[in-house]
Design an enzyme around this catalytic site. Structure first.
Site, PDB file in Angstrom:
ATOM      1  N   ASP A  89     -41.312   3.950  -8.690  1.00  0.00           N
ATOM      2  CA  ASP A  89     -40.559   2.900  -8.776  1.00  0.00           C
ATOM      3  C   ASP A  89     -40.054   3.878  -9.825  1.00  0.00           C
ATOM      4  OD1 ASP A  89     -39.025   0.833  -8.887  1.00  0.00           O
ATOM      5  OD2 ASP A  89     -40.179  -0.431 -10.104  1.00  0.00           O
ATOM      6  N   GLY A  91     -37.313   3.109 -11.903  1.00  0.00           N
ATOM      7  CA  GLY A  91     -36.869   2.571 -13.297  1.00  0.00           C
ATOM      8  C   GLY A  91     -36.137   1.767 -13.378  1.00  0.00           C
ATOM      9  N   GLY A  92     -35.102   1.434 -12.149  1.00  0.00           N
ATOM     10  CA  GLY A  92     -34.122   0.434 -12.671  1.00  0.00           C
ATOM     11  C   GLY A  92     -34.264  -0.795 -12.971  1.00  0.00           C
ATOM     12  N   PHE A  93     -35.059  -1.140 -11.890  1.00  0.00           N
ATOM     13  CA  PHE A  93     -35.684  -2.914 -12.459  1.00  0.00           C
ATOM     14  C   PHE A  93     -35.614  -2.679 -13.848  1.00  0.00           C
ATOM     15  CE2 PHE A  93     -38.303  -5.877 -13.331  1.00  0.00           C
ATOM     16  CZ  PHE A  93     -37.469  -7.630 -12.472  1.00  0.00           C
ATOM     17  N   ASP A 143     -30.998   2.556  -8.258  1.00  0.00           N
ATOM     18  CA  ASP A 143     -30.724   1.428  -8.129  1.00  0.00           C
ATOM     19  C   ASP A 143     -29.606   0.552  -9.156  1.00  0.00           C
ATOM     20  OD1 ASP A 143     -33.006   0.608  -8.351  1.00  0.00           O
ATOM     21  OD2 ASP A 143     -32.337  -1.495  -6.792  1.00  0.00           O
ATOM     22  N   GLN A 194     -30.157  -4.070  -1.478  1.00  0.00           N
ATOM     23  CA  GLN A 194     -29.650  -4.569  -2.599  1.00  0.00           C
ATOM     24  C   GLN A 194     -28.424  -5.878  -2.165  1.00  0.00           C
ATOM     25  OE1 GLN A 194     -30.736  -5.998  -5.456  1.00  0.00           O
ATOM     26  NE2 GLN A 194     -31.983  -3.568  -6.750  1.00  0.00           N
ATOM     27  N   GLY A 221     -34.211  -6.906  -5.304  1.00  0.00           N
ATOM     28  CA  GLY A 221     -33.647  -7.675  -6.024  1.00  0.00           C
ATOM     29  C   GLY A 221     -33.633  -8.961  -6.158  1.00  0.00           C
ATOM     30  N   ASP A 271     -45.726  -5.023  -3.206  1.00  0.00           N
ATOM     31  CA  ASP A 271     -46.737  -4.273  -4.983  1.00  0.00           C
ATOM     32  C   ASP A 271     -46.786  -5.523  -5.609  1.00  0.00           C
ATOM     33  OD1 ASP A 271     -44.728  -4.207  -6.825  1.00  0.00           O
ATOM     34  OD2 ASP A 271     -43.593  -4.083  -5.153  1.00  0.00           O
TER      35      ASP A 271
END
Length: 375
Positions: A89, A91-93, A143, A194, A221, A271
């Site tokens: 992933d 890292g944005g979230f 993102d 998104q 999102g 996931d």
């Protein structure tokens, strides 16, 4: 390279060929955020319970132990002794959910580490560089994860920025993959759609990123506070605008019911932390619904968690013993519940693939949902 093998309605049965092996889809990726599945589960365990893809997180591995250290070790596959595909992933979230103080600019995001408070900057190029150091099979684009709810104006500006960031991710990924000393020169890149619950913004963004010919496409999102009905509606509206001949990944979802509904809408990568998190709290999934292993009624129950289940917990141990372990705060209790839940999810995905191939997905979904509503 993704091959669409069979469709049953909009449900897809596919196969993604990667440098680390073939991924049969629909697939549930087992979440090992910091290069380990929470609950004392080893990579040998993952192979035993039928895990196809392990998912780790760029942000967490960047702050500890550091992606440069993992690169020196030979990459994440060697570091954690896993010979099958890994998705990282971006890292944005985490940047948007964990960082209390953050500043978003066109270049990227400045924020403080949640571990030691040190200042970190992450943008598209940095995220790609970290993921290249990790050498994962599939890298996710960096993102912006807009809050839910957000105004239409905020959402549109955020999505436009995510599109610009995706172009930079793609360019940097191509550069990194061409370097002589890169760990995985065949690293794939998935873009992220998104737009929150604004279906027109979602659709336009899907069209924009579909034109970029990426290796796969994710919907981000969602599962952030909107209702399940809103999420399914967004999938109904958006997925048809993503390429059918590429993997479609619904990030962070979900319950078995969420997965069954989303497969029907054309999603084939999933996931979620639910199976591991619930397992660590003694909540286990069965075909008759979810059980709380702390319940007193299991105190003298000789049966396994689920009759007929071939997971390591059900093959060897009773509900009574697992309940005792949990009550005594023995780590083995937590581990057995996590193994059972991941086995349940991985096995369900195999059943889903077989049902789509047989053209019987609707019947399978109905039967599975009715059974799980039993508790």
């Amino acid at each position: 390279m993704y091959e669409l093998i069979k469709k049953d309605g909009r449900a897809k049965r596919g196969r993604l060929k990667t440098v680390h092996g073939i991924i049969e889809t629909p697939v549930f990726m087992n979440v090992g955020t910091a290069a380990a599945i929470k609950g004392a589960v080893s990579t040998d365990d993952l192979r035993q319970i039928g895990t196809q893809v392990e998912l780790s997180n760029t942000y967490h591995l960047h702050v500890r132990p550091g992606d440069k250290l993992i690169r020196e070790y030979g990459g994440l596959h060697k570091f954690m002794n896993w010979d099958r595909p890994i998705l990282t992933d971006s890292g944005g979230f985490q940047v948007f959910s964990l960082a209390k103080l953050r500043k978003i600019k066109e270049e990227g995001v400045s924020f403080s580490s949640h571990i030691d408070g040190r200042k970190i900057f992450m943008g598209p190029e940095e995220s790609m560089q970290i993921q290249s150091n990790l050498g994962s099979t599939i890298a996710m684009a960096f993102d912006e994860c807009p809050p839910h709810p957000a105004t239409r104006e905020y959402m549109q500006n955020s999505v436009d920025r995510t599109s610009r960031w995706l172009e930079r991710c793609q360019k940097e990924m191509e550069r990194l993959n061409s370097l002589e000393d890169t760990i995985n020169p065949h690293q794939m890149l998935f873009g992220i759609n998104q737009g929150g619950t604004f279906e027109d913004i979602r659709i336009e963004h899907a069209k924009t990123i579909s034109a970029m010919n990426l290796d796969g496409y994710a919907l981000g999102g969602l599962a952030v506070g909107e209702s399940h009905e809103e999420m399914y509606h967004i999938l109904d509206e958006t997925v048809p605008y993503l390429p059918e001949d590429k993997p479609t990944y619904l990030m962070g979802v979900g319950t078995p019911a969420n997965i069954l509904e989303s497969v029907e809408r054309g999603v084939d990568f999933f996931d979620c932390v639910y199976p591991t998190r619930n397992g660590r709290h003694g909540h286990v999934y069965t075909n008759q619904g979810k059980l709380n292993m702390f319940n007193k009624k299991y105190e003298l129950d000789h049966r396994p968690i689920e009759e007929g289940c071939q997971c390591p917990a059900c093959r060897s141990y009773s509900r009574a013993y697992i309940r005792h372990l949990l009550k005594a705060k023995e780590m083995l209790g937590m581990r057995l519940c996590v193994l059972h839940n991941l086995y349940f999810y991985n096995t369900m995905m195999g059943e889903i693939r077989a049902a789509i191939e047989a053209g019987e997905y609707q019947e399978y979904k109905k039967r599975k949902l009715e059974g799980m509503a039993g508790q």
